[in-house]
Design a protein around this motif. Structure first.
Motif, PDB file in Angstrom:
ATOM      1  N   PRO A  45       0.836  -1.196   0.000  1.00 36.10           N
ATOM      2  CA  PRO A  45       0.000   0.000   0.000  1.00 36.10           C
ATOM      3  C   PRO A  45       0.873   1.249   0.000  1.00 36.10           C
ATOM      4  O   PRO A  45       2.004   1.224   0.470  1.00 36.10           O
ATOM      5  CB  PRO A  45      -0.809  -0.111   1.299  1.00 36.10           C
ATOM      6  N   ASP A  46       0.339   2.326  -0.538  1.00 32.48           N
ATOM      7  CA  ASP A  46       1.047   3.593  -0.552  1.00 32.48           C
ATOM      8  C   ASP A  46       1.188   4.089   0.881  1.00 32.48           C
ATOM      9  O   ASP A  46       0.206   4.403   1.531  1.00 32.48           O
ATOM     10  CB  ASP A  46       0.269   4.603  -1.404  1.00 32.48           C
ATOM     11  N   MET A  47       2.398   4.096   1.384  1.00 31.84           N
ATOM     12  CA  MET A  47       2.649   4.500   2.761  1.00 31.84           C
ATOM     13  C   MET A  47       3.243   5.905   2.775  1.00 31.84           C
ATOM     14  O   MET A  47       4.435   6.086   2.638  1.00 31.84           O
ATOM     15  CB  MET A  47       3.606   3.517   3.459  1.00 31.84           C
ATOM     16  N   THR A  48       2.409   6.899   2.908  1.00 36.44           N
ATOM     17  CA  THR A  48       2.882   8.258   3.048  1.00 36.44           C
ATOM     18  C   THR A  48       3.191   8.495   4.518  1.00 36.44           C
ATOM     19  O   THR A  48       2.737   7.737   5.383  1.00 36.44           O
ATOM     20  CB  THR A  48       1.817   9.258   2.553  1.00 36.44           C
ATOM     21  N   THR A  78       0.244   8.202   7.136  1.00 35.94           N
ATOM     22  CA  THR A  78      -0.600   7.026   7.298  1.00 35.94           C
ATOM     23  C   THR A  78       0.054   6.059   8.274  1.00 35.94           C
ATOM     24  O   THR A  78       1.257   6.088   8.494  1.00 35.94           O
ATOM     25  CB  THR A  78      -0.856   6.295   5.961  1.00 35.94           C
ATOM     26  N   ILE A  79      -0.769   5.215   8.838  1.00 36.04           N
ATOM     27  CA  ILE A  79      -0.296   4.255   9.839  1.00 36.04           C
ATOM     28  C   ILE A  79      -0.723   2.866   9.407  1.00 36.04           C
ATOM     29  O   ILE A  79      -1.864   2.645   8.994  1.00 36.04           O
ATOM     30  CB  ILE A  79      -0.900   4.555  11.215  1.00 36.04           C
ATOM     31  N   ARG A  80       0.180   1.940   9.554  1.00 35.62           N
ATOM     32  CA  ARG A  80      -0.121   0.527   9.327  1.00 35.62           C
ATOM     33  C   ARG A  80       0.552  -0.239  10.452  1.00 35.62           C
ATOM     34  O   ARG A  80       1.762  -0.153  10.631  1.00 35.62           O
ATOM     35  CB  ARG A  80       0.403   0.079   7.972  1.00 35.62           C
ATOM     36  N   LEU A 118      -1.314   7.132  21.473  1.00 33.96           N
ATOM     37  CA  LEU A 118       0.135   7.074  21.272  1.00 33.96           C
ATOM     38  C   LEU A 118       0.561   5.655  20.918  1.00 33.96           C
ATOM     39  O   LEU A 118       1.416   5.461  20.055  1.00 33.96           O
ATOM     40  CB  LEU A 118       0.879   7.560  22.521  1.00 33.96           C
ATOM     41  N   TYR A 119      -0.027   4.670  21.556  1.00 27.27           N
ATOM     42  CA  TYR A 119       0.256   3.276  21.220  1.00 27.27           C
ATOM     43  C   TYR A 119      -0.083   2.992  19.757  1.00 27.27           C
ATOM     44  O   TYR A 119       0.622   2.254  19.078  1.00 27.27           O
ATOM     45  CB  TYR A 119      -0.523   2.332  22.147  1.00 27.27           C
ATOM     46  N   ASN A 120      -1.161   3.619  19.274  1.00 29.85           N
ATOM     47  CA  ASN A 120      -1.585   3.424  17.886  1.00 29.85           C
ATOM     48  C   ASN A 120      -0.811   4.311  16.907  1.00 29.85           C
ATOM     49  O   ASN A 120      -1.177   4.403  15.742  1.00 29.85           O
ATOM     50  CB  ASN A 120      -3.089   3.705  17.750  1.00 29.85           C
ATOM     51  N   ASN A 121       0.240   4.970  17.376  1.00 28.46           N
ATOM     52  CA  ASN A 121       1.079   5.865  16.554  1.00 28.46           C
ATOM     53  C   ASN A 121       0.314   7.080  16.041  1.00 28.46           C
ATOM     54  O   ASN A 121       0.524   7.527  14.923  1.00 28.46           O
ATOM     55  CB  ASN A 121       1.715   5.118  15.383  1.00 28.46           C
ATOM     56  N   GLY A 134      -5.125  -5.069   9.540  1.00 29.86           N
ATOM     57  CA  GLY A 134      -4.308  -4.774   8.372  1.00 29.86           C
ATOM     58  C   GLY A 134      -4.685  -3.495   7.646  1.00 29.86           C
ATOM     59  O   GLY A 134      -4.105  -3.154   6.625  1.00 29.86           O
ATOM     60  N   GLU A 135      -5.644  -2.780   8.173  1.00 31.19           N
ATOM     61  CA  GLU A 135      -6.077  -1.537   7.538  1.00 31.19           C
ATOM     62  C   GLU A 135      -4.990  -0.466   7.672  1.00 31.19           C
ATOM     63  O   GLU A 135      -4.341  -0.347   8.708  1.00 31.19           O
ATOM     64  CB  GLU A 135      -7.366  -1.061   8.211  1.00 31.19           C
ATOM     65  N   THR A 136      -4.786   0.304   6.636  1.00 28.00           N
ATOM     66  CA  THR A 136      -3.896   1.456   6.671  1.00 28.00           C
ATOM     67  C   THR A 136      -4.778   2.684   6.817  1.00 28.00           C
ATOM     68  O   THR A 136      -5.694   2.896   6.026  1.00 28.00           O
ATOM     69  CB  THR A 136      -3.067   1.562   5.373  1.00 28.00           C
ATOM     70  N   ILE A 137      -4.506   3.480   7.853  1.00 29.65           N
ATOM     71  CA  ILE A 137      -5.366   4.625   8.131  1.00 29.65           C
ATOM     72  C   ILE A 137      -4.537   5.902   8.221  1.00 29.65           C
ATOM     73  O   ILE A 137      -3.354   5.862   8.538  1.00 29.65           O
ATOM     74  CB  ILE A 137      -6.167   4.415   9.437  1.00 29.65           C
ATOM     75  N   PRO A 138      -5.162   7.046   7.962  1.00 29.24           N
ATOM     76  CA  PRO A 138      -4.466   8.317   8.149  1.00 29.24           C
ATOM     77  C   PRO A 138      -4.144   8.544   9.625  1.00 29.24           C
ATOM     78  O   PRO A 138      -4.838   8.021  10.504  1.00 29.24           O
ATOM     79  CB  PRO A 138      -5.476   9.362   7.654  1.00 29.24           C
ATOM     80  N   GLU A 139      -3.122   9.320   9.887  1.00 28.01           N
ATOM     81  CA  GLU A 139      -2.691   9.564  11.272  1.00 28.01           C
ATOM     82  C   GLU A 139      -3.798  10.195  12.111  1.00 28.01           C
ATOM     83  O   GLU A 139      -3.948   9.888  13.279  1.00 28.01           O
ATOM     84  CB  GLU A 139      -1.463  10.458  11.293  1.00 28.01           C
ATOM     85  N   ASN A 140      -4.594  11.061  11.533  1.00 32.47           N
ATOM     86  CA  ASN A 140      -5.660  11.741  12.272  1.00 32.47           C
ATOM     87  C   ASN A 140      -7.024  11.120  12.039  1.00 32.47           C
ATOM     88  O   ASN A 140      -8.036  11.782  12.156  1.00 32.47           O
ATOM     89  CB  ASN A 140      -5.705  13.222  11.894  1.00 32.47           C
TER      90      ASN A 140
END
Length: 113
Positions: free
Chosen positions: A4-7, A10-12, A33-36, A80-86
């Protein structure tokens, strides 16, 4: 295999533990914080602190929403979802936080102003 595109925003974290996020959120107020999600943690802690100063109940309400959101976000990351930081997993907390943080997102709500 396609990655996945990891900018940088984003968090994975497939190894995330929802239970650990829950425990950290309850006892140390740092499940985000644990979830980055450091910027999300900063915004929600600011809102929670203001709630405590206004009256204890709004602060407790935001704290409970933070606990639920930390757990749900860790579940999404573990799957396994990639989500935005916010990215907020709890729509109600998103609705409150977006007043302060215009970069907040929530894919689980139908309307994002």
């Amino acid at each position: 295999m396609n990655q996945p595109d990891m900018t940088p925003n984003t968090i994975r974290k497939p190894g995330a533990s929802p239970i650990l996020a829950l425990i950290l959120a309850i006892f140390f107020h740092n499940g985000h914080l644990y979830n980055n999600q450091a910027s999300k943690w900063t915004v929600t802690m600011l809102i929670e602190t203001v709630g405590y100063f206004l009256c204890i109940l709004p602060g407790l309400f935001i704290w409970v929403l933070n606990i639920i959101d930390s757990y749900q976000t860790a579940e999404r990351l573990r799957s396994g979802e990639t989500i935005p930081e916010n990215e907020y997993s709890l729509g109600l907390l998103y609705q409150i936080a977006k007043v302060i943080d215009r970069s907040a997102t929530c894919s689980r709500t139908t309307r994002q102003d």
